[in-house]
Structures are given as structure tokens and as C-alpha cells.
Scaffold this active site. Sequence first.
Site, PDB file in Angstrom:
ATOM      1  N   LYS A  13       4.299  -3.988  -4.709  1.00 17.50           N
ATOM      2  CA  LYS A  13       4.830  -5.280  -5.175  1.00 17.50           C
ATOM      3  C   LYS A  13       3.815  -6.398  -4.956  1.00 17.50           C
ATOM      4  O   LYS A  13       3.560  -7.208  -5.838  1.00 17.50           O
ATOM      5  CB  LYS A  13       6.125  -5.652  -4.427  1.00 17.50           C
ATOM      6  CG  LYS A  13       7.259  -4.681  -4.559  1.00 17.50           C
ATOM      7  CD  LYS A  13       8.531  -5.196  -3.885  1.00 17.50           C
ATOM      8  CE  LYS A  13       8.405  -5.399  -2.384  1.00 17.50           C
ATOM      9  NZ  LYS A  13       8.208  -4.167  -1.610  1.00 17.50           N
ATOM     10  N   ARG A  88      16.389  -9.137  -0.667  1.00 19.45           N
ATOM     11  CA  ARG A  88      16.333  -7.811  -0.046  1.00 19.45           C
ATOM     12  C   ARG A  88      17.713  -7.309   0.341  1.00 19.45           C
ATOM     13  O   ARG A  88      17.832  -6.197   0.851  1.00 19.45           O
ATOM     14  CB  ARG A  88      15.471  -7.894   1.215  1.00 19.45           C
ATOM     15  CG  ARG A  88      14.129  -7.158   1.124  1.00 19.45           C
ATOM     16  CD  ARG A  88      13.501  -7.302   2.473  1.00 19.45           C
ATOM     17  NE  ARG A  88      12.354  -6.519   2.787  1.00 19.45           N
ATOM     18  CZ  ARG A  88      11.106  -6.910   2.612  1.00 19.45           C
ATOM     19  NH1 ARG A  88      10.830  -8.022   2.012  1.00 19.45           N
ATOM     20  NH2 ARG A  88      10.128  -6.162   3.060  1.00 19.45           N
ATOM     21  N   ARG A 127      -3.563   1.686   3.613  1.00 19.42           N
ATOM     22  CA  ARG A 127      -3.663   0.228   3.712  1.00 19.42           C
ATOM     23  C   ARG A 127      -4.204  -0.157   5.098  1.00 19.42           C
ATOM     24  O   ARG A 127      -5.053  -1.039   5.219  1.00 19.42           O
ATOM     25  CB  ARG A 127      -2.269  -0.378   3.484  1.00 19.42           C
ATOM     26  CG  ARG A 127      -2.224  -1.882   3.614  1.00 19.42           C
ATOM     27  CD  ARG A 127      -0.993  -2.470   2.956  1.00 19.42           C
ATOM     28  NE  ARG A 127       0.219  -2.303   3.751  1.00 19.42           N
ATOM     29  CZ  ARG A 127       1.429  -2.670   3.359  1.00 19.42           C
ATOM     30  NH1 ARG A 127       1.602  -3.191   2.173  1.00 19.42           N
ATOM     31  NH2 ARG A 127       2.473  -2.522   4.136  1.00 19.42           N
ATOM     32  N   ARG A 139      -1.205  -5.372  10.128  1.00 18.62           N
ATOM     33  CA  ARG A 139       0.133  -5.927  10.348  1.00 18.62           C
ATOM     34  C   ARG A 139       0.817  -5.207  11.513  1.00 18.62           C
ATOM     35  O   ARG A 139       0.728  -3.986  11.610  1.00 18.62           O
ATOM     36  CB  ARG A 139       0.973  -5.734   9.089  1.00 18.62           C
ATOM     37  CG  ARG A 139       0.665  -6.726   8.014  1.00 18.62           C
ATOM     38  CD  ARG A 139       1.363  -6.392   6.729  1.00 18.62           C
ATOM     39  NE  ARG A 139       2.787  -6.100   6.865  1.00 18.62           N
ATOM     40  CZ  ARG A 139       3.634  -6.073   5.846  1.00 18.62           C
ATOM     41  NH1 ARG A 139       3.193  -6.297   4.622  1.00 18.62           N
ATOM     42  NH2 ARG A 139       4.888  -5.798   6.041  1.00 18.62           N
ATOM     43  N   ARG A 150      11.590   0.420   8.134  1.00 19.52           N
ATOM     44  CA  ARG A 150      11.600  -0.433   6.935  1.00 19.52           C
ATOM     45  C   ARG A 150      12.126   0.347   5.729  1.00 19.52           C
ATOM     46  O   ARG A 150      12.832  -0.206   4.891  1.00 19.52           O
ATOM     47  CB  ARG A 150      10.189  -0.986   6.664  1.00 19.52           C
ATOM     48  CG  ARG A 150       9.833  -2.135   7.609  1.00 19.52           C
ATOM     49  CD  ARG A 150       8.339  -2.341   7.771  1.00 19.52           C
ATOM     50  NE  ARG A 150       7.664  -2.732   6.568  1.00 19.52           N
ATOM     51  CZ  ARG A 150       6.340  -2.613   6.385  1.00 19.52           C
ATOM     52  NH1 ARG A 150       5.575  -2.116   7.344  1.00 19.52           N
ATOM     53  NH2 ARG A 150       5.802  -2.996   5.268  1.00 19.52           N
TER      54      ARG A 150
END
Length: 194
Positions: A13, A88, A127, A139, A150
Site C-alpha cells: 500500500k 482499518r 523490507r 520499524r 498485525r
Amino acid sequence: MRLILLGPPGAGKGTQAKILTEKYAIPQLSTGDMLRAAVAAQTEVGKRAKAVMDAGQLVSDEIVNAIVSDRIDQPDCAGGFILDGYPRTVPQAQALTGMLKEKHAELDAVIELKVDEAALIKRMENRVAETIAAGGTVRSDDNPEAFRKRLVEYREKTAPLSDYYAGTGELKLVDGMAAMADVTAEIEKLLLPA
Ligand code: AMP
């Protein structure tokens, strides 16, 4: 152009939102980025959100709705925006519907990136590796444990948004497993009439 990008963590996204902001000259509104900025600045919201985010859970609807409502009133959103990571939950989607109605604004599309969940953990690991190689900061919720949480949060609380936006007639599906440029091309094709 007012657009929502839906899809699980790691679906791409953020990557697609960045490409589309350039093309349409509208801002990317990532609630994750806004919350991380609040955590870094140690604001009251940031202090409340940090532990929840690190555990891979969702920050309260009340906090994110307020952040988004303020943000879409900023002058740079007058020509539209791309929402990345918001809404969300169904109550967030209902709040957004109310906000837009109040502001006499309409969504152009809700685009869901469909991805194979098994590939997502691998994408997250890539990532992390790329961020480290580029000398960046990883992160705090990009670790297998928080990432799995998540995904669970996504399945339980965010996936029902597909039905919500299918019901409003705004939902469009895109194959998020395709190559990055093909995903962009597919999204642009869907947006042509908008
Ligand atoms: P993201 O950068 O979109 O992956 O978001 C990172 C984290 O920020 C999420 O795991 C949540 O803890 C929090 N967050 C971001 N957007 C929302 C939202 N719309 N509602 C609740 N929590 C959010």
C-alpha cells in the site's frame, strides 16, 4: 481524487501510494507514518500509541479518527488524498463516511491489494534487510512476532472492510502479488474513469 488503499501489512500500500501521489499530485495520508511521527515527537498521542503499535495492535479508533479528520482539513488535501492504512476497522470506515459527508466530499475508489499471506512475512523480512542495507532504522513493529499480530488484527478487524466497501459499490480489487509496476498500471486503469 480521493482514494483508499486497502490490504494487509506488507501488501505494498505504502509503495503504491507513493507512486500515485506523484502522478496525481495529492498527498499520501499514512496513519502509520503520522503515528510514528507522534511517537518520535513524544506527543501525548505518541505516548499513548507507542506500546500498542510495538505489540502490533491497533491504536484506538478515537485517536486515528481525530488525526485523519484534522489532516484532511489541511489545504494540501483540497484536491484529494490517498489514504494508506486508514480506515482499518468498520467503525473507522463509518467515521470516515461521516467526515466526508460533512465536508461534502466523496471517495473516488477503494482499492484492495489482494495478496498471498504466506508471502507477506518474506516481504517484511526483505523490507528489514533493505532498510538495514540502506543504513536506515528498522520499524519497531517489523519483527516476526509483532508482524504476525498485525496480520491477525488485519484478518479480524480490517478484512471486514471489503464487505463494507463492496456494499457501497466503491470496492475494486487488484492483484497485489504482481510486479510493482504492473500493480501500479492496474490501479491506474481502474482510476481512469474517476
Ligand atoms: P502501518 O504503518 O500502516 O503498518 O501502521 C503501523 C501501526 O500503526 C499499526 O500496526 C497500528 O498499531 C497503528 N495504526 C496505523 N494506522 C492505524 C489505524 N487506521 N487504526 C489503528 N491503528 C493504526
